[in-house]
Design a protein around this motif. Sequence first.
Motif, PDB file in Angstrom:
ATOM      1  N   GLN A 128       0.836  -1.203   0.000  1.00 30.38           N
ATOM      2  CA  GLN A 128       0.000   0.000   0.000  1.00 30.38           C
ATOM      3  C   GLN A 128       0.872   1.255   0.000  1.00 30.38           C
ATOM      4  O   GLN A 128       0.583   2.232  -0.698  1.00 30.38           O
ATOM      5  N   GLU A 129       1.941   1.208   0.772  1.00 26.67           N
ATOM      6  CA  GLU A 129       2.868   2.340   0.810  1.00 26.67           C
ATOM      7  C   GLU A 129       3.545   2.529  -0.551  1.00 26.67           C
ATOM      8  O   GLU A 129       3.689   3.655  -1.036  1.00 26.67           O
ATOM      9  N   ARG A 130       3.928   1.417  -1.156  1.00 28.83           N
ATOM     10  CA  ARG A 130       4.558   1.489  -2.484  1.00 28.83           C
ATOM     11  C   ARG A 130       3.594   2.040  -3.515  1.00 28.83           C
ATOM     12  O   ARG A 130       3.972   2.834  -4.378  1.00 28.83           O
ATOM     13  N   GLU A 131       2.335   1.667  -3.422  1.00 23.48           N
ATOM     14  CA  GLU A 131       1.316   2.180  -4.340  1.00 23.48           C
ATOM     15  C   GLU A 131       1.126   3.677  -4.159  1.00 23.48           C
ATOM     16  O   GLU A 131       1.000   4.427  -5.136  1.00 23.48           O
ATOM     17  N   ALA A 132       1.118   4.133  -2.907  1.00 25.01           N
ATOM     18  CA  ALA A 132       0.973   5.559  -2.637  1.00 25.01           C
ATOM     19  C   ALA A 132       2.147   6.347  -3.213  1.00 25.01           C
ATOM     20  O   ALA A 132       1.967   7.421  -3.792  1.00 25.01           O
ATOM     21  N   LEU A 133       3.348   5.814  -3.056  1.00 25.05           N
ATOM     22  CA  LEU A 133       4.535   6.481  -3.604  1.00 25.05           C
ATOM     23  C   LEU A 133       4.488   6.525  -5.128  1.00 25.05           C
ATOM     24  O   LEU A 133       4.880   7.524  -5.746  1.00 25.05           O
ATOM     25  N   LYS A 134       4.012   5.452  -5.724  1.00 19.09           N
ATOM     26  CA  LYS A 134       3.901   5.432  -7.181  1.00 19.09           C
ATOM     27  C   LYS A 134       2.905   6.478  -7.654  1.00 19.09           C
ATOM     28  O   LYS A 134       3.137   7.166  -8.655  1.00 19.09           O
ATOM     29  N   ASN A 135       1.794   6.615  -6.941  1.00 19.86           N
ATOM     30  CA  ASN A 135       0.792   7.605  -7.325  1.00 19.86           C
ATOM     31  C   ASN A 135       1.354   9.027  -7.224  1.00 19.86           C
ATOM     32  O   ASN A 135       1.067   9.880  -8.073  1.00 19.86           O
ATOM     33  N   LEU A 136       2.151   9.271  -6.190  1.00 22.75           N
ATOM     34  CA  LEU A 136       2.793  10.585  -6.070  1.00 22.75           C
ATOM     35  C   LEU A 136       3.743  10.830  -7.235  1.00 22.75           C
ATOM     36  O   LEU A 136       3.829  11.948  -7.760  1.00 22.75           O
ATOM     37  N   ALA A 137       4.452   9.792  -7.640  1.00 19.84           N
ATOM     38  CA  ALA A 137       5.370   9.922  -8.767  1.00 19.84           C
ATOM     39  C   ALA A 137       4.607  10.210 -10.059  1.00 19.84           C
ATOM     40  O   ALA A 137       5.061  11.002 -10.899  1.00 19.84           O
ATOM     41  N   LEU A 138       3.443   9.593 -10.224  1.00 18.66           N
ATOM     42  CA  LEU A 138       2.632   9.845 -11.415  1.00 18.66           C
ATOM     43  C   LEU A 138       2.123  11.286 -11.439  1.00 18.66           C
ATOM     44  O   LEU A 138       2.095  11.926 -12.494  1.00 18.66           O
ATOM     45  N   ILE A 139       1.729  11.792 -10.279  1.00 19.48           N
ATOM     46  CA  ILE A 139       1.284  13.185 -10.198  1.00 19.48           C
ATOM     47  C   ILE A 139       2.434  14.111 -10.585  1.00 19.48           C
ATOM     48  O   ILE A 139       2.253  15.081 -11.340  1.00 19.48           O
ATOM     49  N   ALA A 140       3.624  13.821 -10.069  1.00 19.12           N
ATOM     50  CA  ALA A 140       4.787  14.646 -10.393  1.00 19.12           C
ATOM     51  C   ALA A 140       5.084  14.593 -11.890  1.00 19.12           C
ATOM     52  O   ALA A 140       5.419  15.632 -12.506  1.00 19.12           O
ATOM     53  N   SER A 141       4.952  13.424 -12.490  1.00 22.37           N
ATOM     54  CA  SER A 141       5.220  13.286 -13.924  1.00 22.37           C
ATOM     55  C   SER A 141       4.204  14.079 -14.745  1.00 22.37           C
ATOM     56  O   SER A 141       4.568  14.743 -15.728  1.00 22.37           O
ATOM     57  N   MET A 142       2.925  14.006 -14.347  1.00 26.31           N
ATOM     58  CA  MET A 142       1.904  14.760 -15.076  1.00 26.31           C
ATOM     59  C   MET A 142       2.112  16.255 -14.890  1.00 26.31           C
ATOM     60  O   MET A 142       1.928  17.040 -15.830  1.00 26.31           O
ATOM     61  N   THR A 143       2.508  16.655 -13.695  1.00 21.92           N
ATOM     62  CA  THR A 143       2.777  18.077 -13.443  1.00 21.92           C
ATOM     63  C   THR A 143       3.890  18.571 -14.351  1.00 21.92           C
ATOM     64  O   THR A 143       3.779  19.633 -14.984  1.00 21.92           O
ATOM     65  N   ASP A 144       4.968  17.828 -14.435  1.00 23.65           N
ATOM     66  CA  ASP A 144       6.096  18.214 -15.283  1.00 23.65           C
ATOM     67  C   ASP A 144       5.683  18.259 -16.752  1.00 23.65           C
ATOM     68  O   ASP A 144       6.106  19.159 -17.497  1.00 23.65           O
ATOM     69  N   ALA A 145       4.859  17.295 -17.172  1.00 22.34           N
ATOM     70  CA  ALA A 145       4.409  17.267 -18.564  1.00 22.34           C
ATOM     71  C   ALA A 145       3.559  18.498 -18.884  1.00 22.34           C
ATOM     72  O   ALA A 145       3.665  19.076 -19.980  1.00 22.34           O
ATOM     73  N   LEU A 146       2.734  18.908 -17.943  1.00 20.20           N
ATOM     74  CA  LEU A 146       1.910  20.109 -18.147  1.00 20.20           C
ATOM     75  C   LEU A 146       2.778  21.364 -18.170  1.00 20.20           C
ATOM     76  O   LEU A 146       2.554  22.281 -18.978  1.00 20.20           O
ATOM     77  N   LYS A 147       3.778  21.412 -17.320  1.00 18.40           N
ATOM     78  CA  LYS A 147       4.676  22.565 -17.291  1.00 18.40           C
ATOM     79  C   LYS A 147       5.439  22.695 -18.606  1.00 18.40           C
ATOM     80  O   LYS A 147       5.719  23.813 -19.059  1.00 18.40           O
ATOM     81  N   ARG A 148       5.731  21.567 -19.230  1.00 17.75           N
ATOM     82  CA  ARG A 148       6.410  21.614 -20.531  1.00 17.75           C
ATOM     83  C   ARG A 148       5.483  22.151 -21.613  1.00 17.75           C
ATOM     84  O   ARG A 148       5.956  22.526 -22.701  1.00 17.75           O
ATOM     85  N   ARG A 149       4.185  22.195 -21.315  1.00 16.64           N
ATOM     86  CA  ARG A 149       3.227  22.829 -22.229  1.00 16.64           C
ATOM     87  C   ARG A 149       3.029  24.302 -21.875  1.00 16.64           C
ATOM     88  O   ARG A 149       2.067  24.935 -22.321  1.00 16.64           O
ATOM     89  N   SER A 150       3.925  24.824 -21.038  1.00 13.54           N
ATOM     90  CA  SER A 150       3.899  26.231 -20.604  1.00 13.54           C
ATOM     91  C   SER A 150       2.733  26.532 -19.664  1.00 13.54           C
ATOM     92  O   SER A 150       2.296  27.682 -19.557  1.00 13.54           O
ATOM     93  N   VAL A 151       2.233  25.506 -18.985  1.00 11.18           N
ATOM     94  CA  VAL A 151       1.213  25.711 -17.960  1.00 11.18           C
ATOM     95  C   VAL A 151       1.922  26.201 -16.697  1.00 11.18           C
ATOM     96  O   VAL A 151       2.944  25.635 -16.298  1.00 11.18           O
TER      97      VAL A 151
END
Length: 201
Positions: A128-151
Amino acid sequence: MSSRDQVPYTVLMARWEPNAAERLAHAALDLFAERGYENTTVIDIAQRAGLGKSTFFRHFQDKREVLFGGSAMDGLLTEAIAAAPATATPLEAVAHALDAAGREVFTPARREFIARRQAVIAANPELQEREALKNLALIASMTDALKRRSVPDLTARVAAELGALASTIAFERWSQTTTGADFSEIARQALDDVQASTALC
């Protein structure tokens, strides 16, 4: 006669049969359900799949990665956000990513496997802890991808967080549906529901 000659032909063929990663994953879930995650070894998984230990490590770093699959989802979501139309809003770009998840990951053919995976994780605090960490990593990845779109940074983070929440809600609905509804459709409705709810806060 060599030691190789003494090995049954059917066993040799099994070791080189295609779709090794999928076979290992299904074998792992069977064993996790039968014996528990803690009591299952990599060798157990490889043997159940009819493969060698070296084959296991060509596909997975350890038995946890059978459940979490490395960075494949990160790449899928970030590529989908990057491929969204230039005119897409941040949330529309996130919806584009959820569509990709529906096409590639949350498919009808994988519904049973994903449900079994979730059951294993729910029974193990470490997972469960590993799943939570993975979800945080996915959020960070999506955030970075949006920032690369100048968001802008804050907007990108909020859109990614809302997308992750919508994905969680969509997964729950998709897992429970008996209509065979498409995950992408459910995810887009969940994203609309989340966005509407924020207006009430």
